[in-house]
Design an enzyme around this catalytic site. Structure first.
Site, PDB file in Angstrom:
ATOM      1  N   GLN A 196     -35.373  23.118 159.208  1.00 32.19           N
ATOM      2  CA  GLN A 196     -34.199  23.844 159.346  1.00 32.19           C
ATOM      3  C   GLN A 196     -33.076  22.933 159.822  1.00 32.19           C
ATOM      4  OE1 GLN A 196     -34.621  26.602 162.667  1.00 32.19           O
ATOM      5  NE2 GLN A 196     -32.648  27.800 161.976  1.00 32.19           N
ATOM      6  N   ASP A 220     -28.645  32.755 151.583  1.00 35.25           N
ATOM      7  CA  ASP A 220     -27.475  32.493 152.242  1.00 35.25           C
ATOM      8  C   ASP A 220     -27.460  31.643 153.446  1.00 35.25           C
ATOM      9  OD1 ASP A 220     -25.778  34.304 150.591  1.00 35.25           O
ATOM     10  OD2 ASP A 220     -27.052  36.124 151.567  1.00 35.25           O
ATOM     11  N   GLY A 250     -33.341  33.115 147.573  1.00 34.40           N
ATOM     12  CA  GLY A 250     -33.725  33.526 148.756  1.00 34.40           C
ATOM     13  C   GLY A 250     -33.991  35.084 148.565  1.00 34.40           C
ATOM     14  N   SER A 251     -34.107  35.757 149.653  1.00 33.58           N
ATOM     15  CA  SER A 251     -34.365  37.190 149.956  1.00 33.58           C
ATOM     16  C   SER A 251     -33.007  38.013 149.404  1.00 33.58           C
ATOM     17  CB  SER A 251     -35.015  37.430 151.228  1.00 33.58           C
ATOM     18  OG  SER A 251     -36.186  36.916 151.257  1.00 33.58           O
ATOM     19  N   ASP A 319     -32.411  42.537 159.752  1.00 32.19           N
ATOM     20  CA  ASP A 319     -32.509  41.043 159.281  1.00 32.19           C
ATOM     21  C   ASP A 319     -33.193  40.113 159.971  1.00 32.19           C
ATOM     22  OD1 ASP A 319     -31.551  38.968 157.670  1.00 32.19           O
ATOM     23  OD2 ASP A 319     -29.532  39.244 158.054  1.00 32.19           O
TER      24      ASP A 319
END
Length: 567
Positions: A196, A220, A250-251, A319
């Site tokens: 990260q 995103d 991504g998702s 989320d």
């Protein structure tokens, strides 16, 4: 021998587009079947030549669907011929579906009009160059798109998160994107992120002069890192002008879905969305992108820059809580929604906003105050070398408007007490990203200005501020949004809504029809700035889907601050 004709047969002319090149060629697969190939400014037409005129089949390929064309000599040294191959990604009907999506097709022809292989290669290169140049000129006419060319080759730094979505981003890249970049003649350096904030640190320290564009393949979250890494640089005004590209891996893939929507294409998902965004990336049109500065009331990082959304309540909870379902991909949000519906929460707080018709479009480094947010289209052409002429233009040499404020000016009031004391000289200004001043905001310990609207309700199910059309691949939260409309599309749902009604709203959001349901619990406003002060002791606030410190927050949109590769 294949026959080359510089002057086309009159039968291949039409009243609209004059034929620029005409030739009769065979293919790599068969030298027995001949094809008549003609090129106009808009199309490449291929007709199979048969003995009977009525048997001539005809296929027309629009150059706007072409990403590039390459010319090569024959692999076999005994073959005097040369080949040119054009790569198209036209819209075609999807198998077992009424929708359409881009699908790859290539057209490869053998040039053998001479016994000299060098002459044949030159002729193949002439065709490849003409097709690529024609493709580069087929650009959509849309206000806000910046048309220009840069030197070739265009150097791209591509950042990929291998853990995004189902963890298949790298295999999706090698299986779909890498070939298309090669076809378009776009050299790239791939960096696989390791942790990260790896991307954030990298772009914050990198020598950006080595790259003409930064492309992100992930969800995103990785673009959120890149945007804020750029804005944390001392040279943020120049750095944020670097064109950014997004490839969905991504998702949620909300920005990718928004770009696809802005291009006027039918909704698609998964690998079809990836192909669409990769195609737009290869076409290389650059639009301005609004960024919203988000000021937090606590925590070490006081100011963030957001390209997508600010959420509190139901949406933010889904989320974050759905992270445990990441292995199912985009379906994680559906699962998370159902779980959260089962134990629907009410959130207490105070919401205020500056209505769009009241606020002015504050100038940023990406917009001139004299243009009212519009962007003049610029058409620039430049000579190209023979090596580069077989691929279309990609990145833009951007026309930048300098900010009217010094980059050292820091008026964002992210931390109300520190900012207020800084004005008196008690403490140093808040540290964090620089960027344009938030001229519409006041310190959080002061009341909002009198021209703001204070929402009378204090009990909410959700508050969602959107700056793009999509919240996820299949959720069109702000269907009227554009990348640079200078608006925050604010939606909030008041307490008292039933679970069934809330579920119907999200089902309607799949097609952007939720506002049209006229639910008394849903409110939609177009605003320039907002402030949210949660009263509930516990809760979740997300920025671009990323968890941030819980507490008072305010935000202001900055028109056209960044650049995005899209059409």
């Amino acid at each position: 021998m294949d026959q080359k004709r510089d002057e086309p047969n009159p039968s291949y002319r039409n009243g609209i587009s004059q034929v620029l090149l005409y030739g009769e060629f065979t293919t790599k697969a068969s030298r027995k079947v001949r094809y008549a190939v003609s090129l106009t400014e808009r199309d490449l037409t291929v007709q199979k030549i048969t003995s009977a005129p009525a048997g001539r089949s005809k296929v027309v390929f629009n150059l706007r669907d072409c990403v590039g064309c390459r010319a090569v000599k024959a692999d076999d040294n005994t073959d005097v011929g040369a080949y040119f191959t054009a790569y198209f990604y036209p819209f075609k009907k999807r198998w077992m579906s009424s929708g359409i999506a881009r699908q790859r097709t290539e057209q490869c022809f053998r040039v053998a009009s001479s016994l000299d292989p060098h002459l044949n290669l030159e002729e193949a290169q002439r065709w490849a160059r003409a097709i690529s140049e024609g493709s580069a000129h087929q650009r959509p006419q849309r206000n806000g798109v910046l048309y220009s060319e840069v030197h070739r080759p265009c150097k791209v730094l591509l950042l990929l998160n291998p853990h995004s979505g189902k963890g298949q981003a790298l295999s999706l890249f090698t299986g779909h994107v890498q070939r298309m970049l090669h076809e378009a003649g776009i050299p790239h350096t791939l960096v696989v992120t390791e942790r990260q904030n790896h991307a954030r640190e990298l772009v914050r320290e990198a020598d950006l002069s080595k790259w003409d564009a930064l492309v992100i393949m992930s969800g995103d979250g990785l673009l959120f890192e890149v945007v804020n890494g750029l804005m944390e640089r001392e040279d943020w005004e120049e750095a944020i002008q670097t064109p950014l590209g997004i490839l969905p891996g991504g998702s949620g893939n909300a920005l990718a879905a928004s770009i696809h929507h802005y291009a006027g294409s039918q909704p698609v998902s998964s690998e079809e969305l990836l192909l669409s965004c990769a195609f737009l990336l290869c076409k290389g049109l650059v639009s301005r992108l609004d960024l919203t500065s988000v000021c937090l009331g606590s925590g070490p990082q006081q100011r963030l820059f957001s390209f997508l959304s600010l959420a509190w309540g139901f949406v933010a909870d889904v989320d974050i809580e759905s992270e445990k379902y990441r292995h199912v991909g985009a379906a994680r949000f559906t699962v998370g929604t159902l779980v959260r519906l089962a134990s629907l929460r009410v959130y207490q707080g105070k919401l205020a906003y500056l209505p769009a018709e009241t606020g002015h479009r504050s100038p940023s480094s990406g917009s001139s105050p004299t243009t009212s947010g519009s962007l003049t289209e610029v058409s620039v052409s430049s000579p190209q070398s023979e090596a580069s002429s077989s691929t279309p233009s990609f990145c833009s040499s951007l026309v930048c408007h300098s900010s009217q404020q010094s980059p050292n000016t820091f008026h964002n009031y992210c931390n109300s007490n520190n900012a207020f004391k800084a004005k008196r000289g008690d403490v140093a200004p808040t540290t964090g990203p620089s960027g344009p001043p938030d001229s519409l905001l006041v310190p959080l310990d002061q009341p909002v200005p009198s021209n703001w609207t204070v929402v009378p309700e204090e009990n909410f199910v959700l508050v969602l501020a959107m700056y793009q059309s999509h919240l996820a691949e299949d959720l069109m939260a702000a269907p009227n949004s554009t990348m640079e409309d200078g608006l925050i599309h604010l939606l909030y749902v008041k307490a008292g809504i039933s679970r069934a009604t809330l579920l119907r709203l999200f089902l309607a959001m799949e097609k952007g029809a939720h506002v049209a349901t006229n639910s008394p619990h849903l409110v939609y406003e177009k605003v320039r700035a907002l402030r949210l002060e949660p009263y509930s002791a516990k809760g979740t606030i997300t920025v671009d889907g990323e968890l941030v410190d819980y507490g008072p927050v305010q935000a202001q949109v900055h028109v056209g601050l960044a650049r995005l590769i899209a059409s």
